[in-house]
Design an enzyme around this catalytic site. Structure first.
Site, PDB file in Angstrom:
ATOM      1  N   GLU A  71       0.838  -0.670   0.189  1.00 29.99           N
ATOM      2  CA  GLU A  71      -0.009   0.087  -0.238  1.00 29.99           C
ATOM      3  C   GLU A  71       0.842   0.771   0.070  1.00 29.99           C
ATOM      4  O   GLU A  71       0.631   2.929  -0.537  1.00 29.99           O
ATOM      5  CB  GLU A  71      -1.219   0.249   1.305  1.00 29.99           C
ATOM      6  CG  GLU A  71      -2.518  -0.869   1.288  1.00 29.99           C
ATOM      7  CD  GLU A  71      -1.915  -2.644   1.834  1.00 29.99           C
ATOM      8  OE1 GLU A  71      -2.728  -3.563   1.170  1.00 29.99           O
ATOM      9  OE2 GLU A  71      -0.727  -2.691   1.775  1.00 29.99           O
ATOM     10  N   HIS A 140     -10.225  -4.731  11.127  1.00 29.77           N
ATOM     11  CA  HIS A 140     -10.520  -4.285  10.015  1.00 29.77           C
ATOM     12  C   HIS A 140     -12.114  -4.012  10.414  1.00 29.77           C
ATOM     13  O   HIS A 140     -13.122  -4.423   9.335  1.00 29.77           O
ATOM     14  CB  HIS A 140     -11.073  -5.971   9.406  1.00 29.77           C
ATOM     15  CG  HIS A 140     -10.076  -6.492   9.130  1.00 29.77           C
ATOM     16  ND1 HIS A 140      -9.256  -8.033  10.371  1.00 29.77           N
ATOM     17  CD2 HIS A 140      -8.859  -6.519   7.879  1.00 29.77           C
ATOM     18  CE1 HIS A 140      -7.596  -7.983   9.260  1.00 29.77           C
ATOM     19  NE2 HIS A 140      -7.824  -7.665   8.231  1.00 29.77           N
TER      20      HIS A 140
END
Length: 347
Positions: A71, A140
């Site tokens: 990322e 998450h």
């Protein structure tokens, strides 16, 4: 789920939130060849819950780009593309994945315009998905919008309706600043009116979803729907609630919230993030600074408790605030009897 119809452009066409996002991307890519998309699995029609459907087959691999699990590096590539005239849109299927690119987002993209004295811009959009999902747990499902809203140079939006999902995303892609677009997964299948063609929702002012005279409820993202549900139930008890959807966190034009509080004298702020040092705290602070003399009672923050998100369904059902927390707060502020089972996160 209540239907929100207070959009400035009336339309009979109904569309889901995720379809509205997808249409915005199609329109922007069709009208501007500089717009391209990157994300994990982006060429897959089901990627990002279907919001990227049809893009790869229509625009090809050069404009709908898959990415490795790297990322920070990929965000740097997207930033470099933005600095060289492109208008990239990066999609993270979890906000936590974007945390791996904080250096590129906070130290680079957010600072570029300022560092170069306004002569350079970084028109980069970074989509992040947040919210509750069964078993998502502490790593998450975090709503960290206050992190990004805290950073000068970053614009942060949180669309709550299909209309705003399309209009705000178009406005973000066309903006010369880096924009973080935070989307709650529980909103994706919500229906609402969405006009055809290109339109833009201004980044900055909140939207009044419902007018009222007794209590102001300023809410973000999915909590705007919980606020509308609460307002409908409160109306049956004779409590007239005004609901404001705070769909832009940075910049935030607080004037409509102040005007509402001056009318009602009571404020509830409902946010999807944690209570301490969060968006709700910032809104309360601005109201206390700007309309303290108009408050009849201390403002109420409704947000996540200051502990990590549980994984089990039973604990999650208790952990997340909802309509009953808003009802309890509104009853307390307006002097109505409270119900013990509905006073979990109001303070």
């Amino acid at each position: 789920m209540p239907t929100i119809t207070s959009e400035p452009e009336l339309t009979e066409r109904q569309m889901t939130y995720v379809a509205a996002l997808n249409e915005a991307l199609h329109l922007c890519m069709a009208s501007d060849p500089r717009v391209f998309v990157m994300g994990l699995g982006a060429p897959d029609a089901a990627a990002a819950f279907g919001s990227l459907d049809g893009l790869a087959s229509k625009y090809g691999a050069k404009r709908v780009v898959d990415m490795p699990i790297s990322e920070n590096a990929m965000t740097g590539i997207m930033l470099g593309a933005a600095l060289n005239g492109m208008r990239p849109v990066m999609t993270h299927i979890r906000l936590e994945f974007a945390m791996l690119a904080i250096d590129q987002i906070v130290n680079q993209a957010a600072k570029w315009h300022y560092t170069f004295g306004g002569r350079a811009s970084a028109p980069l959009v970074i989509r992040m998905i947040v919210g509750r999902g069964w078993g998502q747990g502490p790593q998450h499902s975090q709503s960290l919008q206050s992190w990004f809203a805290h950073v000068p140079g970053l614009k942060v939006i949180m669309p709550a309706t299909p209309y705003d999902a399309k209009g705000l995303l178009i406005a973000a892609i066309e903006d010369d600043s880096p924009v973080v677009c935070i989307e709650h997964r529980w909103l994706y299948n919500i229906d609402g009116p969405v006009p055809e063609g290109v339109y833009r929702v201004p980044i900055g002012p909140p939207k009044i979803l419902r007018s009222g005279r007794d209590v102001s409820i300023a809410a973000t993202s999915y909590m705007s729907f919980e606020a509308m549900r609460a307002a409908q139930l409160l109306s049956e008890e004779g409590i007239d609630a005004e609901v404001l959807d705070v769909h832009s966190l940075n910049p935030l034009d607080a004037a409509p919230i102040l005007e509402s509080v001056r009318k009602t004298g009571n404020l509830i702020v409902a946010d999807t993030g944690w209570r301490s040092f969060g968006v709700a705290a910032e809104i309360v602070s601005r109201v206390v600074e700007g309309a303290f003399g108009d408050l009849k009672n201390a403002p109420v923050r409704i947000a996540l408790p200051d502990v990590p998100t549980p994984t089990t369904r039973a604990l999650a059902n208790y952990y997340y605030p909802g309509v009953h927390d808003i009802l309890a707060a509104a009853r307390r502020l307006t002097g109505r009897p409270s119900r013990p089972a509905e006073t979990r996160r109001c303070s």
